[in-house]
Design an enzyme around this catalytic site. Sequence first.
Site, PDB file in Angstrom:
ATOM      1  N   ASN A 283     -10.533   0.020  -0.391  1.00 14.81           N
ATOM      2  CA  ASN A 283      -9.070   0.076  -0.308  1.00 14.81           C
ATOM      3  C   ASN A 283      -8.486  -0.419  -1.635  1.00 14.81           C
ATOM      4  O   ASN A 283      -8.566  -1.601  -1.944  1.00 14.81           O
ATOM      5  CB  ASN A 283      -8.608  -0.798   0.862  1.00 14.81           C
ATOM      6  CG  ASN A 283      -7.108  -0.851   1.020  1.00 14.81           C
ATOM      7  OD1 ASN A 283      -6.356  -0.432   0.147  1.00 14.81           O
ATOM      8  ND2 ASN A 283      -6.666  -1.393   2.148  1.00 14.81           N
TER       9      ASN A 283
ATOM     10  N   HIS B  95      -3.307   6.931   2.500  1.00 16.31           N
ATOM     11  CA  HIS B  95      -3.765   5.654   1.956  1.00 16.31           C
ATOM     12  C   HIS B  95      -5.189   5.397   2.453  1.00 16.31           C
ATOM     13  O   HIS B  95      -5.472   5.491   3.659  1.00 16.31           O
ATOM     14  CB  HIS B  95      -2.826   4.533   2.396  1.00 16.31           C
ATOM     15  CG  HIS B  95      -3.365   3.172   2.099  1.00 16.31           C
ATOM     16  ND1 HIS B  95      -3.951   2.863   0.893  1.00 16.31           N
ATOM     17  CD2 HIS B  95      -3.420   2.046   2.852  1.00 16.31           C
ATOM     18  CE1 HIS B  95      -4.344   1.608   0.914  1.00 16.31           C
ATOM     19  NE2 HIS B  95      -4.043   1.091   2.090  1.00 16.31           N
TER      20      HIS B  95
ATOM     21  N   CYS C 215       0.796  -1.237   0.000  1.00 15.76           N
ATOM     22  CA  CYS C 215       0.000   0.000   0.000  1.00 15.76           C
ATOM     23  C   CYS C 215       0.826   1.284   0.000  1.00 15.76           C
ATOM     24  O   CYS C 215       0.342   2.333  -0.413  1.00 15.76           O
ATOM     25  CB  CYS C 215      -0.962  -0.008   1.177  1.00 15.76           C
ATOM     26  SG  CYS C 215      -1.998  -1.478   1.190  1.00 15.76           S
TER      27      CYS C 215
HETATM   28  N1  ACO Z   1     -19.217  -8.832   8.166  1.00 13.15           N
HETATM   29  C1  ACO Z   1     -19.729  -9.183   9.364  1.00 13.15           C
HETATM   30  N2  ACO Z   1     -18.983  -9.594  10.395  1.00 13.15           N
HETATM   31  C2  ACO Z   1     -17.655  -9.658  10.205  1.00 13.15           C
HETATM   32  C3  ACO Z   1     -17.063  -9.314   8.986  1.00 13.15           C
HETATM   33  C4  ACO Z   1     -17.895  -8.891   7.940  1.00 13.15           C
HETATM   34  N3  ACO Z   1     -17.423  -8.527   6.731  1.00 13.15           N
HETATM   35  N4  ACO Z   1     -15.730  -9.463   9.110  1.00 13.15           N
HETATM   36  C5  ACO Z   1     -15.503  -9.889  10.345  1.00 13.15           C
HETATM   37  N5  ACO Z   1     -16.657 -10.019  11.015  1.00 13.15           N
HETATM   38  C6  ACO Z   1     -16.850 -10.450  12.369  1.00 13.15           C
HETATM   39  C7  ACO Z   1     -15.760 -11.361  12.853  1.00 13.15           C
HETATM   40  O1  ACO Z   1     -16.024 -12.695  12.513  1.00 13.15           O
HETATM   41  C8  ACO Z   1     -15.802 -11.136  14.350  1.00 13.15           C
HETATM   42  O2  ACO Z   1     -16.863 -11.862  14.868  1.00 13.15           O
HETATM   43  P1  ACO Z   1     -16.801 -12.479  16.373  1.00 13.15           P
HETATM   44  O3  ACO Z   1     -16.684 -11.301  17.284  1.00 13.15           O
HETATM   45  O4  ACO Z   1     -18.088 -13.212  16.500  1.00 13.15           O
HETATM   46  O5  ACO Z   1     -15.578 -13.348  16.392  1.00 13.15           O
HETATM   47  C9  ACO Z   1     -16.147  -9.685  14.421  1.00 13.15           C
HETATM   48  O6  ACO Z   1     -16.797  -9.319  13.207  1.00 13.15           O
HETATM   49  C10 ACO Z   1     -14.929  -8.818  14.573  1.00 13.15           C
HETATM   50  O7  ACO Z   1     -15.420  -7.599  14.879  1.00 13.15           O
HETATM   51  P2  ACO Z   1     -14.470  -6.533  15.459  1.00 13.15           P
HETATM   52  O8  ACO Z   1     -13.400  -7.150  16.276  1.00 13.15           O
HETATM   53  O9  ACO Z   1     -15.317  -5.529  16.131  1.00 13.15           O
HETATM   54  O10 ACO Z   1     -13.865  -5.937  14.150  1.00 13.15           O
HETATM   55  P3  ACO Z   1     -12.962  -4.699  14.104  1.00 13.15           P
HETATM   56  O11 ACO Z   1     -13.622  -3.520  14.711  1.00 13.15           O
HETATM   57  O12 ACO Z   1     -11.575  -5.035  14.534  1.00 13.15           O
HETATM   58  O13 ACO Z   1     -12.930  -4.422  12.542  1.00 13.15           O
HETATM   59  C11 ACO Z   1     -11.544  -4.602  10.626  1.00 13.15           C
HETATM   60  C12 ACO Z   1     -12.340  -5.354  11.677  1.00 13.15           C
HETATM   61  C13 ACO Z   1     -12.487  -3.731   9.814  1.00 13.15           C
HETATM   62  C14 ACO Z   1     -10.859  -5.571   9.682  1.00 13.15           C
HETATM   63  C15 ACO Z   1     -10.513  -3.711  11.333  1.00 13.15           C
HETATM   64  O14 ACO Z   1      -9.749  -4.460  12.246  1.00 13.15           O
HETATM   65  C16 ACO Z   1      -9.617  -3.007  10.371  1.00 13.15           C
HETATM   66  O15 ACO Z   1     -10.042  -2.158   9.618  1.00 13.15           O
HETATM   67  N6  ACO Z   1      -8.324  -3.309  10.373  1.00 13.15           N
HETATM   68  C17 ACO Z   1      -7.407  -2.737   9.436  1.00 13.15           C
HETATM   69  C18 ACO Z   1      -7.313  -3.668   8.301  1.00 13.15           C
HETATM   70  C19 ACO Z   1      -7.060  -3.001   6.985  1.00 13.15           C
HETATM   71  O16 ACO Z   1      -7.299  -1.846   6.740  1.00 13.15           O
HETATM   72  N7  ACO Z   1      -6.579  -3.818   6.079  1.00 13.15           N
HETATM   73  C20 ACO Z   1      -6.445  -3.418   4.761  1.00 13.15           C
HETATM   74  C21 ACO Z   1      -5.280  -4.019   4.145  1.00 13.15           C
HETATM   75  S1  ACO Z   1      -3.868  -3.387   4.750  1.00 13.15           S
HETATM   76  C22 ACO Z   1      -3.638  -1.887   4.313  1.00 13.15           C
HETATM   77  O17 ACO Z   1      -4.169  -1.399   3.363  1.00 13.15           O
HETATM   78  C23 ACO Z   1      -2.749  -1.174   5.183  1.00 13.15           C
END
Ligand code: ACO
Length: 316
Positions: free
Chosen positions: A273, A243, A108
């Site tokens: 993204n 980003h 990224c």
């Molecule tokens: N829809 C519904 N539920 C989901 C989804 C979805 N698409 N994805 C995950 N869940 C569930 C999980 O299974 C989990 O369930 P559980 O609690 O029963 O185990 C729960 O949601 C997780 O929820 P949270 O922990 O509240 O999720 P969080 O607030 O951490 O958000 C996210 C997750 C959006 C991935 C966040 O951690 C994030 O944005 N991280 C950064 C990742 C990123 O930007 N990556 C991009 C690539 S890297 C880059 O570009 C730098």
Amino acid sequence: MKIIGTGSALPKKVVTNDMLTEFFDTSDEWIRTRTGIETRRIMTDESLLDLAITASRNAIEAAGLKAEDLDYIICSNVNNNYVYPSLSCMVQGAIGATCPCFDVRIACAGFVYAMDIAESFLTTGRAGKILVLAAEEPTRFCHWKQRETSVLFGDGAAAAVVEAGNEYMGARMTTISNTEVLYQRNRLEPTPFEVEGVYVDHPMVMLGREVFRMAVSNCSAEINHLLKSKGYQVSDVKYFILHQANMRIIKGIQQYLEGTDEQFPTTVQKYGNTSSASIPILLDELVRDNKIARGDLIVMSGFGSGFTTGSLLMKY
Ligand code: ACO
């Protein structure tokens, strides 16, 4: 370095959050509240090369140049249909350029690294006009049964043409080797000699919370350091072109830097993204919407797998 033209290209297919509920157990509400993403563009009958060519042509035209005028093409790309040749080689031939070219694979933060390399080529007189391109199809990183990752991404390409000038004011690049939080293995052909289980292909691995934490803390600290080292304050900067990974990451960085909403423009809600293409896509949008003027101070800052960060301070 000076930016003399920008261009971008996005797939035509708009995919809403509701459309994704067909493929896995998710909801518009979950995706919006966790990421800020409402829609993304995903390729259907286009190829990444098509997008890369269009973005490049748009940037070259905006710069008032012809492809033959380019002295170098540097392309940020993580994956496409080919392992080799590089995407930049294919773009070079398709647009009718004759200059040398190469790809960088920094995920990224790739566009910012590519711009920094371009600056050094210009400073040393190695090249006069450089096309800096980012083209990415991160929707193909994802295993489309994994809701955790598939909802986050979109495809796209964008480019900037740069030439020698006095607009570049400084950059900071960091790499902290932490390969476990975000990675994807290549699919490799087995040899008769390999020990079973050594090479396994695997869908993308992302420890979302850790990526989130590193993105906000590293990117904020690096931008802060860059501004301070050059004698600027957050309020001097017209736009922080970050980003576009996640609206909450962007808001976290904005909060840390105590910037205003106007200073942190976003496209993540529309395009998701798009990996290293997200920064030049946003830059091109600001240019085309006449929201940025010559002389405006901007920070472009990317962060991603590695873990890498790249921040660049310059005047538009
Ligand atoms: N829809 C519904 N539920 C989901 C989804 C979805 N698409 N994805 C995950 N869940 C569930 C999980 O299974 C989990 O369930 P559980 O609690 O029963 O185990 C729960 O949601 C997780 O929820 P949270 O922990 O509240 O999720 P969080 O607030 O951490 O958000 C996210 C997750 C959006 C991935 C966040 O951690 C994030 O944005 N991280 C950064 C990742 C990123 O930007 N990556 C991009 C690539 S890297 C880059 O570009 C730098």
